[in-house]
Design a protein around this motif. Structure first.
Motif, PDB file in Angstrom:
ATOM      1  N   UNK A 228       0.881  -1.165   0.000  1.00  0.00           N
ATOM      2  CA  UNK A 228       0.000   0.000   0.000  1.00  0.00           C
ATOM      3  C   UNK A 228       0.914   1.210   0.000  1.00  0.00           C
ATOM      4  N   UNK A 229       0.877   1.971  -1.087  1.00  0.00           N
ATOM      5  CA  UNK A 229       1.772   3.117  -1.239  1.00  0.00           C
ATOM      6  C   UNK A 229       1.031   4.415  -1.011  1.00  0.00           C
ATOM      7  N   UNK A 230       1.719   5.350  -0.386  1.00  0.00           N
ATOM      8  CA  UNK A 230       1.188   6.691  -0.164  1.00  0.00           C
ATOM      9  C   UNK A 230       1.815   7.612  -1.219  1.00  0.00           C
ATOM     10  N   UNK A 231       0.981   8.299  -1.967  1.00  0.00           N
ATOM     11  CA  UNK A 231       1.448   9.198  -3.024  1.00  0.00           C
ATOM     12  C   UNK A 231       1.594  10.598  -2.452  1.00  0.00           C
ATOM     13  N   UNK A 232       2.762  11.202  -2.688  1.00  0.00           N
ATOM     14  CA  UNK A 232       3.067  12.527  -2.156  1.00  0.00           C
ATOM     15  C   UNK A 232       3.192  13.534  -3.290  1.00  0.00           C
ATOM     16  N   UNK A 233       3.245  14.821  -2.902  1.00  0.00           N
ATOM     17  CA  UNK A 233       3.472  15.891  -3.878  1.00  0.00           C
ATOM     18  C   UNK A 233       4.752  15.609  -4.654  1.00  0.00           C
ATOM     19  N   UNK A 234       4.761  16.001  -5.906  1.00  0.00           N
ATOM     20  CA  UNK A 234       5.959  15.855  -6.724  1.00  0.00           C
ATOM     21  C   UNK A 234       6.141  14.437  -7.254  1.00  0.00           C
ATOM     22  N   UNK A 235       5.159  13.565  -7.074  1.00  0.00           N
ATOM     23  CA  UNK A 235       5.244  12.218  -7.620  1.00  0.00           C
ATOM     24  C   UNK A 235       5.989  11.214  -6.757  1.00  0.00           C
ATOM     25  N   UNK A 236       6.400  11.629  -5.579  1.00  0.00           N
ATOM     26  CA  UNK A 236       7.093  10.684  -4.685  1.00  0.00           C
ATOM     27  C   UNK A 236       6.114   9.637  -4.170  1.00  0.00           C
ATOM     28  N   UNK A 237       6.653   8.466  -3.917  1.00  0.00           N
ATOM     29  CA  UNK A 237       5.852   7.358  -3.392  1.00  0.00           C
ATOM     30  C   UNK A 237       6.551   6.830  -2.143  1.00  0.00           C
ATOM     31  N   UNK A 238       5.755   6.656  -1.078  1.00  0.00           N
ATOM     32  CA  UNK A 238       6.282   6.132   0.180  1.00  0.00           C
ATOM     33  C   UNK A 238       5.468   4.897   0.544  1.00  0.00           C
ATOM     34  N   UNK A 239       6.155   3.825   0.899  1.00  0.00           N
ATOM     35  CA  UNK A 239       5.457   2.604   1.310  1.00  0.00           C
ATOM     36  C   UNK A 239       4.794   2.839   2.663  1.00  0.00           C
ATOM     37  N   UNK A 240       3.551   2.434   2.769  1.00  0.00           N
ATOM     38  CA  UNK A 240       2.790   2.622   4.008  1.00  0.00           C
ATOM     39  C   UNK A 240       3.114   1.502   4.990  1.00  0.00           C
ATOM     40  N   UNK A 241       2.805   1.774   6.247  1.00  0.00           N
ATOM     41  CA  UNK A 241       2.969   0.750   7.269  1.00  0.00           C
ATOM     42  C   UNK A 241       1.914  -0.330   7.084  1.00  0.00           C
ATOM     43  N   UNK A 242       2.278  -1.510   7.446  1.00  0.00           N
ATOM     44  CA  UNK A 242       1.346  -2.622   7.368  1.00  0.00           C
ATOM     45  C   UNK A 242       2.103  -3.929   7.334  1.00  0.00           C
ATOM     46  N   UNK A 243       1.379  -5.015   7.367  1.00  0.00           N
ATOM     47  CA  UNK A 243       2.024  -6.329   7.403  1.00  0.00           C
ATOM     48  C   UNK A 243       2.441  -6.841   6.028  1.00  0.00           C
ATOM     49  N   UNK A 244       2.457  -5.968   5.045  1.00  0.00           N
ATOM     50  CA  UNK A 244       2.615  -6.414   3.672  1.00  0.00           C
ATOM     51  C   UNK A 244       3.970  -7.049   3.388  1.00  0.00           C
ATOM     52  N   UNK A 245       5.049  -6.460   3.867  1.00  0.00           N
ATOM     53  CA  UNK A 245       6.365  -7.046   3.583  1.00  0.00           C
ATOM     54  C   UNK A 245       6.506  -8.405   4.271  1.00  0.00           C
TER      55      UNK A 245
END
Length: 172
Positions: free
Chosen positions: A105-122
């Motif tokens: 689950x990725x969080x999309x930020x200004x400028x097109x940056x993507x940050x992985x969200x917290x969660x049990x996914x990995x």
């Protein structure tokens, strides 16, 4: 749909664990059949494949749950997995993007940056891959065991019957 499947997988996980414990106890107890090792390897391959499916299904349900929660209702923005970002980063949040393969689950930020969200996914991705690899290795071990037994039987057959050896030329 995936959320319902996740609930089924969460019910199946403890049943899977009980089946593994029962099988391990049956292997330890005396009175096993002579071919117990091959059967155990085949059973292990099936159970590790089932564990991979269970882990991935739980992950699919988690991703869909988070995506659904982020798209409806009061307090849905920002998405729950993105709320753990630092406040400065959270201010630049523009959206979210669920990923079903690999789970994430990725969080999309200004400028097109993507940050992985917290969660049990990995963790769920790791468990899925580890169980799938264990299933493949178990199947390869069954094949190797079958090949070894076939060669041993062939070698034992030649040693017991000298007329079958190529150097005897069929003479008794």
């Amino acid at each position: 749909m995936f959320v319902l499947m996740m609930y089924g997988a969460m019910i199946a996980a403890p049943l899977w664990a009980v089946a593994v414990v029962v099988k391990l106890v049956s292997v330890v107890l005396p009175g096993r059949r002579p071919d117990w090792a091959r059967d155990l390897l085949l059973w292990s391959a099936g159970m590790t494949a089932a564990a991979a499916v269970i882990a991935y299904t739980i992950g699919l349900g988690s991703v869909q749950w988070d995506a659904s929660e982020a798209e409806s209702g009061a307090g849905s923005s920002p998405a729950a997995p993105c709320r753990s970002l630092p406040p400065a980063t959270l201010d630049g949040l523009t959206g979210h993007e669920p990923s079903y393969f690999p789970l994430g689950f990725d969080c999309l930020l200004d400028g097109g940056r993507v940050v992985a969200a917290d969660g049990p996914y990995s963790l769920l991705n790791f468990l899925t891959v580890a169980f799938a690899l264990a299933a493949v290795v178990s199947l390869l071990a069954v094949g190797a065991l079958d090949e070894y037994r076939a060669r041993a039987e062939t070698k034992a057959g030649r040693a017991a019957d000298p007329r079958g050896a190529p150097w005897s030329m069929g003479q008794p």
